[in-house]
Write an enzyme that holds these catalytic residues in place. Structure first.
Site, PDB file in Angstrom:
ATOM      1  N   HIS A  34      64.036   7.552  20.129  1.00  0.00           N
ATOM      2  CA  HIS A  34      63.871   9.011  20.046  1.00  0.00           C
ATOM      3  C   HIS A  34      64.925   9.738  20.872  1.00  0.00           C
ATOM      4  O   HIS A  34      64.818  10.931  21.119  1.00  0.00           O
ATOM      5  CB  HIS A  34      62.465   9.459  20.455  1.00  0.00           C
ATOM      6  CG  HIS A  34      61.431   9.170  19.385  1.00  0.00           C
ATOM      7  ND1 HIS A  34      60.954  10.124  18.522  1.00  0.00           N
ATOM      8  CD2 HIS A  34      60.807   8.020  19.049  1.00  0.00           C
ATOM      9  CE1 HIS A  34      60.067   9.563  17.696  1.00  0.00           C
ATOM     10  NE2 HIS A  34      59.965   8.288  18.004  1.00  0.00           N
ATOM     11  N   THR A  35      65.930   9.002  21.326  1.00  0.00           N
ATOM     12  CA  THR A  35      67.011   9.631  22.080  1.00  0.00           C
ATOM     13  C   THR A  35      68.083  10.215  21.161  1.00  0.00           C
ATOM     14  O   THR A  35      68.820  11.094  21.567  1.00  0.00           O
ATOM     15  CB  THR A  35      67.672   8.600  23.021  1.00  0.00           C
ATOM     16  OG1 THR A  35      67.889   7.402  22.273  1.00  0.00           O
ATOM     17  CG2 THR A  35      66.768   8.286  24.206  1.00  0.00           C
ATOM     18  N   SER A  67      69.313   0.033  -9.627  1.00  0.00           N
ATOM     19  CA  SER A  67      68.965  -0.789  -8.461  1.00  0.00           C
ATOM     20  C   SER A  67      67.862  -1.754  -8.842  1.00  0.00           C
ATOM     21  O   SER A  67      66.989  -1.405  -9.643  1.00  0.00           O
ATOM     22  CB  SER A  67      68.477   0.110  -7.323  1.00  0.00           C
ATOM     23  OG  SER A  67      67.914  -0.682  -6.299  1.00  0.00           O
ATOM     24  N   SER A 135      65.856   0.144   8.298  1.00  0.00           N
ATOM     25  CA  SER A 135      66.864   1.033   7.736  1.00  0.00           C
ATOM     26  C   SER A 135      67.544   0.527   6.472  1.00  0.00           C
ATOM     27  O   SER A 135      68.771   0.426   6.381  1.00  0.00           O
ATOM     28  CB  SER A 135      67.915   1.424   8.782  1.00  0.00           C
ATOM     29  OG  SER A 135      68.450   2.664   8.396  1.00  0.00           O
ATOM     30  N   SER A 137      67.622   2.412   4.189  1.00  0.00           N
ATOM     31  CA  SER A 137      68.269   3.656   3.734  1.00  0.00           C
ATOM     32  C   SER A 137      69.726   3.701   4.200  1.00  0.00           C
ATOM     33  O   SER A 137      70.618   4.023   3.413  1.00  0.00           O
ATOM     34  CB  SER A 137      67.492   4.883   4.211  1.00  0.00           C
ATOM     35  OG  SER A 137      67.320   4.895   5.610  1.00  0.00           O
ATOM     36  N   ASP A 181      71.013   5.279  12.551  1.00  0.00           N
ATOM     37  CA  ASP A 181      70.855   4.214  11.557  1.00  0.00           C
ATOM     38  C   ASP A 181      72.183   3.857  10.913  1.00  0.00           C
ATOM     39  O   ASP A 181      72.542   2.691  10.792  1.00  0.00           O
ATOM     40  CB  ASP A 181      69.881   4.644  10.456  1.00  0.00           C
ATOM     41  CG  ASP A 181      68.465   4.792  10.976  1.00  0.00           C
ATOM     42  OD1 ASP A 181      68.220   4.412  12.137  1.00  0.00           O
ATOM     43  OD2 ASP A 181      67.611   5.302  10.227  1.00  0.00           O
TER      44      ASP A 181
HETATM   45  P1  ADP Z   1      63.780   2.365   5.870  1.00  0.00           P
HETATM   46  O1  ADP Z   1      65.127   2.966   6.014  1.00  0.00           O
HETATM   47  O2  ADP Z   1      63.095   2.146   7.173  1.00  0.00           O
HETATM   48  O3  ADP Z   1      63.764   1.113   5.048  1.00  0.00           O
HETATM   49  P2  ADP Z   1      63.335   4.847   4.518  1.00  0.00           P
HETATM   50  O4  ADP Z   1      62.105   5.549   4.088  1.00  0.00           O
HETATM   51  O5  ADP Z   1      64.254   5.541   5.451  1.00  0.00           O
HETATM   52  O6  ADP Z   1      62.883   3.425   5.106  1.00  0.00           O
HETATM   53  O7  ADP Z   1      64.215   4.463   3.251  1.00  0.00           O
HETATM   54  C1  ADP Z   1      63.629   3.747   2.186  1.00  0.00           C
HETATM   55  C2  ADP Z   1      64.002   4.405   0.863  1.00  0.00           C
HETATM   56  O8  ADP Z   1      65.413   4.243   0.633  1.00  0.00           O
HETATM   57  C3  ADP Z   1      63.340   3.754  -0.323  1.00  0.00           C
HETATM   58  O9  ADP Z   1      62.054   4.306  -0.535  1.00  0.00           O
HETATM   59  C4  ADP Z   1      64.322   4.110  -1.430  1.00  0.00           C
HETATM   60  O10 ADP Z   1      64.141   5.437  -1.862  1.00  0.00           O
HETATM   61  C5  ADP Z   1      65.667   4.040  -0.727  1.00  0.00           C
HETATM   62  N1  ADP Z   1      66.235   2.681  -0.860  1.00  0.00           N
HETATM   63  C6  ADP Z   1      66.434   1.784   0.129  1.00  0.00           C
HETATM   64  N2  ADP Z   1      66.978   0.635  -0.354  1.00  0.00           N
HETATM   65  C7  ADP Z   1      67.120   0.813  -1.677  1.00  0.00           C
HETATM   66  C8  ADP Z   1      67.608  -0.006  -2.746  1.00  0.00           C
HETATM   67  N3  ADP Z   1      68.056  -1.240  -2.544  1.00  0.00           N
HETATM   68  N4  ADP Z   1      67.606   0.523  -3.996  1.00  0.00           N
HETATM   69  C9  ADP Z   1      67.158   1.775  -4.218  1.00  0.00           C
HETATM   70  N5  ADP Z   1      66.685   2.568  -3.260  1.00  0.00           N
HETATM   71  C10 ADP Z   1      66.649   2.126  -2.007  1.00  0.00           C
HETATM   72 MG    MG Z   2      65.565   4.851   6.834  1.00  0.00          MG
END
Ligand code: ADP
Ligand code: MG
Length: 391
Positions: A34-35, A67, A135, A137, A181
């Site tokens: 949280h920093t 995907s 992550s 994302s 991230d």
């Molecule tokens: P985290 O980053 O902790 O895994 P997030 O909620 O930030 O969780 O991100 C997850 C979201 O990112 C998924 O719900 C999707 O929308 C998108 N995402 C992540 N990886 C993929 C992938 N390989 N293909 C399509 N979408 C993805």
């Molecule tokens: Mg994420």
């Protein structure tokens, strides 16, 4: 492996071969929680699990993205990206013009603001667990940023690409997250962690020495789910903003431990404890980097534990499952352990002697069973390379 899966999906989607494949890893945060949105310090690693994008240019100004995460390909004209994502944050997702997952890759193309001379075919595959706090994302954003950087000759640095990834996530997807991230994923190196100053965006790659010293990092995912956009996360951000305002500084980054006595006099009890977490956590990140250099990896355990206690008691973002995972790992001989990620569920990490890894996993599973909790998902993460081209 995500490379083969992405190539296979690409052939299915297009009937041709990709021009290249780019990948970026997930990440786990070693310390500094949280920093980031307080413009402070974080110290994450990139992990072995990666997301790969197999990509080729198209002549017709269309982007087609698929995907393995969602079988339905999404098709958008490059010329429509600006109107799609240029509105209020996340509106294209909210109104259903694109599925949420596609806003990550398309959002990166949009956020790069490169007048694209071509369209793209993109096939994505991943072995980063999705939504587990590792992550996925940032990993998908990195794979796309790397692809367009090379294919369109954009000449972006890794930090430039991290900023583009964050912008895609904040504005195209509508998730109010910091830059940690992307930076930790893109800049990773084997057996190194990335020290990141979230204000200056200055980074240093710091040798962990874990591999050399026979240490392993265990992730204990409690499978208690959390949602970034709701409740606690926003409240904590608001408390931090209030604390900074009342202390007369732009950001909590601008306070040090020497300011805590004045903070205690100035702030209500809850706000004070939120502030104390951020201020002491920033100091712990600095101390972790110094301690690694001066005394080696076995000496950082106390800092990891102090970080957990601060999140549990001052920032109040832990849950009983995370506390149990941390306590059990320490009882089983871990050098240090703490919850990691945004909190209210998710995962804890422990730094353990490699020859104690299996015993620790067994001990944590047994403790969860005894407490009547859902079986945790436990696995090792290995500090690994960052964003790169694989094909
Ligand atoms: P985290 O980053 O902790 O895994 P997030 O909620 O930030 O969780 O991100 C997850 C979201 O990112 C998924 O719900 C999707 O929308 C998108 N995402 C992540 N990886 C993929 C992938 N390989 N293909 C399509 N979408 C993805
Ligand atoms: Mg994420």
């Amino acid at each position: 492996m995500s490379l083969e899966a992405a190539e296979t999906l690409f052939r299915e989607l297009t009937g041709r071969e990709p021009e290249g494949a780019w990948s970026a890893p997930g990440r786990a945060n070693l310390i500094g929680e949280h920093t980031d949105y307080n413009e402070g310090f974080v110290f994450p690693i990139a992990i072995e699990q990666r997301t790969t994008a197999a990509v080729a240019r198209r002549e017709d100004g269309v982007i087609r993205v698929a995907s393995t995460f969602d079988p339905e390909p999404v098709e958008v004209a490059v010329a429509d990206l600006a109107s799609l994502f240029g509105g209020p944050a996340g509106s294209a997702v909210a109104n259903g013009s694109v599925p949420e997952w596609a806003a990550y890759p398309l959002g990166v193309v949009w956020a790069a603001e490169a007048p694209p001379p071509t369209g793209l075919d993109i096939a994505i595959a991943s072995d980063v667990p999705i939504g587990a706090g590792l992550s996925s994302s940032a990993a998908i954003e990195g794979a796309i940023a790397g692809a367009i950087n090379d294919l369109w000759g954009l000449g972006l640095s890794l930090i430039d690409m991290a900023k583009i990834g964050r912008r895609a996530e904040n504005e195209a997807v509508g998730a109010p997250t910091g830059i940690m991230d992307q930076a930790s994923s893109f800049l990773g190196r084997p057996d190194h962690a990335t020290f990141l100053d979230c204000r200056s965006l200055e980074t240093q790659s710091v040798d962990l020495g874990f591999a050399r010293e026979g240490l392993a990092i265990l992730v204990m995912d409690t499978r208690v789910t959390h949602a970034h956009s709701t409740g606690g996360y926003g409240e904590r951000r608001a408390s931090c903003e209030l604390g900074a305002r009342m202390m007369g500084v732009p950001m909590l980054r601008d306070l040090t431990v020497d300011d805590l006595a004045r903070a205690e006099e100035t702030l209500d009890d809850v706000t004070f404890r939120r502030v104390r977490h951020i201020v002491t956590e920033n100091q712990r990140v600095l101390d972790t980097v110094d301690t690694l250099r001066s005394e080696g990896p076995r000496a950082i355990g106390g800092l990891l534990v102090a970080s957990h206690v601060s999140m549990r008691d001052d920032f109040e973002i832990s849950v009983p499952e995370l506390d149990l995972a941390v306590a059990t790992a320490l009882d089983a001989g871990a050098i240090g352990a703490r919850m990691t990620g945004g909190g209210f569920g998710g995962a804890a990490i422990a730094v353990v002697e490699r020859d104690r890894l299996d015993d620790t996993i067994v001990a944590v599973a047994a403790a969860f069973e005894k407490a009547g909790y859902v079986e945790p998902r436990q696995f090792e993460v290995v500090p690994s390379r960052g964003l790169g081209r694989d094909l």
